[in-house]
Design a protein around this motif. Structure first.
Motif, mmCIF file in Angstrom:
data_model
loop_
_atom_site.group_PDB
_atom_site.id
_atom_site.type_symbol
_atom_site.label_atom_id
_atom_site.label_comp_id
_atom_site.label_asym_id
_atom_site.label_seq_id
_atom_site.Cartn_x
_atom_site.Cartn_y
_atom_site.Cartn_z
ATOM 1 N N UNK A 38 0.830 -1.207 0.000
ATOM 2 C CA UNK A 38 0.000 0.000 0.000
ATOM 3 C C UNK A 38 0.865 1.257 0.000
ATOM 4 N N UNK A 40 3.631 1.309 -1.673
ATOM 5 C CA UNK A 40 4.404 1.266 -2.910
ATOM 6 C C UNK A 40 5.736 0.557 -2.751
ATOM 7 N N UNK A 53 4.331 -3.559 -6.706
ATOM 8 C CA UNK A 53 3.183 -2.834 -7.236
ATOM 9 C C UNK A 53 3.473 -2.489 -8.685
ATOM 10 N N UNK A 74 -9.520 3.042 -16.471
ATOM 11 C CA UNK A 74 -8.559 4.061 -16.041
ATOM 12 C C UNK A 74 -7.254 3.434 -15.541
ATOM 13 N N UNK A 75 -6.210 4.232 -15.522
ATOM 14 C CA UNK A 75 -4.905 3.768 -15.049
ATOM 15 C C UNK A 75 -5.004 3.373 -13.586
ATOM 16 N N UNK A 76 -4.258 2.359 -13.201
ATOM 17 C CA UNK A 76 -4.288 1.967 -11.789
ATOM 18 C C UNK A 76 -3.008 1.269 -11.362
ATOM 19 N N UNK A 77 -2.843 1.163 -10.057
ATOM 20 C CA UNK A 77 -1.733 0.416 -9.473
ATOM 21 C C UNK A 77 -2.276 -0.905 -8.964
ATOM 22 N N UNK A 79 -1.361 -4.912 -7.181
ATOM 23 C CA UNK A 79 -0.382 -5.773 -6.534
ATOM 24 C C UNK A 79 0.045 -6.865 -7.509
ATOM 25 N N UNK B 1 5.036 6.888 -3.786
ATOM 26 C CA UNK B 1 5.694 5.593 -3.605
ATOM 27 C C UNK B 1 7.066 5.801 -2.993
ATOM 28 N N UNK B 2 7.326 5.095 -1.903
ATOM 29 C CA UNK B 2 8.600 5.305 -1.244
ATOM 30 C C UNK B 2 9.696 4.409 -1.805
ATOM 31 N N UNK B 86 -4.570 -11.295 -6.217
ATOM 32 C CA UNK B 86 -4.786 -10.471 -5.027
ATOM 33 C C UNK B 86 -6.279 -10.314 -4.744
ATOM 34 N N UNK B 93 -6.527 -1.353 -1.373
ATOM 35 C CA UNK B 93 -5.525 -0.698 -0.518
ATOM 36 C C UNK B 93 -4.358 -0.186 -1.346
ATOM 37 N N UNK B 94 -3.910 -0.993 -2.301
ATOM 38 C CA UNK B 94 -2.781 -0.593 -3.142
ATOM 39 C C UNK B 94 -3.167 0.591 -4.028
ATOM 40 N N UNK B 95 -4.362 0.528 -4.588
ATOM 41 C CA UNK B 95 -4.806 1.609 -5.465
ATOM 42 C C UNK B 95 -4.954 2.918 -4.679
ATOM 43 N N UNK B 97 -3.442 3.645 -1.796
ATOM 44 C CA UNK B 97 -2.158 4.072 -1.258
ATOM 45 C C UNK B 97 -1.212 4.608 -2.316
ATOM 46 N N UNK B 98 -1.251 4.007 -3.510
ATOM 47 C CA UNK B 98 -0.234 4.347 -4.512
ATOM 48 C C UNK B 98 -0.671 5.390 -5.527
#
Lengths: 100, 100
Positions: A38, A40, A53, A74-77, A79, B1-2, B86, B93-95, B97-98
């Motif tokens: 979460x 990244x 991610x 749409x664009x997404x992140x 896992x 993103x860290x 996933x 959560x990833x979407x 958070x990121x």
């Protein structure tokens, strides 16, 4: 196998761990991985695999599966998990030589 | 993103403080956890971890691939691969958070 079974087997392998603490252990491990993703971050577990991610660009070629109507995704992140070399080989070898 | 990388050691530290156990024991727990999941997959079973995701194996037929560098055709033999799907909760959560 589901989570509750994993918790049971883990406490059997570690007799010092009560069922309740085994549950806490499993949840802590999964939460550490989830929260890293979460943020990244990448989670690298040598031999097992790596969670990361991935960014998916927006695309125009989506479809509403019910109506068949074209939709823009749409664009997404998302896992992503890539199996480690050792586990990947063990899984592939489990196919067995007798199968084609 | 860290962009940090989380390893077994980080997960063991989380367990150590959550369960108040020695680092050595925490590290062993992480190892057993990964071994149990790996063994299930090698046995051909699926591992479903609610709110996290599901690991399963899938058999792939032989197909013709291509060397991306040379463009040469090369047969990819039948194999068994590991896939991770996933959960919707983890995806959300990833979407959030990121990118969000």
């Amino acid at each position: 196998m589901i989570k509750s079974q994993l918790i049971t087997v883990l406490s059997e392998r570690h007799p010092e761990l009560t069922a309740g603490r085994s549950e806490k252990a499993v949840n802590t491990i999964l939460e550490t991985i989830s929260s890293a993703l979460a943020h990244g971050d990448r989670v690298e577990l040598r031999g097992f695999g790596a969670f990361s991610v991935r960014f998916r660009e927006a695309r125009e070629n989506g479809r509403n599966p019910r109506t068949g109507e074209p939709v823009t995704v749409r664009a997404k992140h998302v896992p992503f998990f890539k199996a480690g070399k050792e586990l990947r080989q063990r899984v592939d070898e489990s196919r067995g030589p007798e199968r084609k | 993103m860290s962009g940090q990388t989380i390893t077994r050691a980080h997960i063991a530290e989380a367990l150590q403080s959550e369960l108040d156990i020695p680092k050595q024991d925490a590290a062993q727990l992480v190892e057993t956890f990964l071994d149990l999941i790996s063994d299930e997959l090698v046995a051909g079973a699926t591992v479903k971890l609610s709110s996290f995701g599901a690991f399963s194996v899938r058999d792939k037929n032989e197909r013709v691939g291509r060397n991306p560098k040379t463009g040469e055709e090369a047969p990819i033999p039948p194999r068994r691969v590991l896939v991770f799907k996933p959960s919707q909760i983890l995806k959300d959560r990833v979407e959030q958070g990121c990118g969000g």
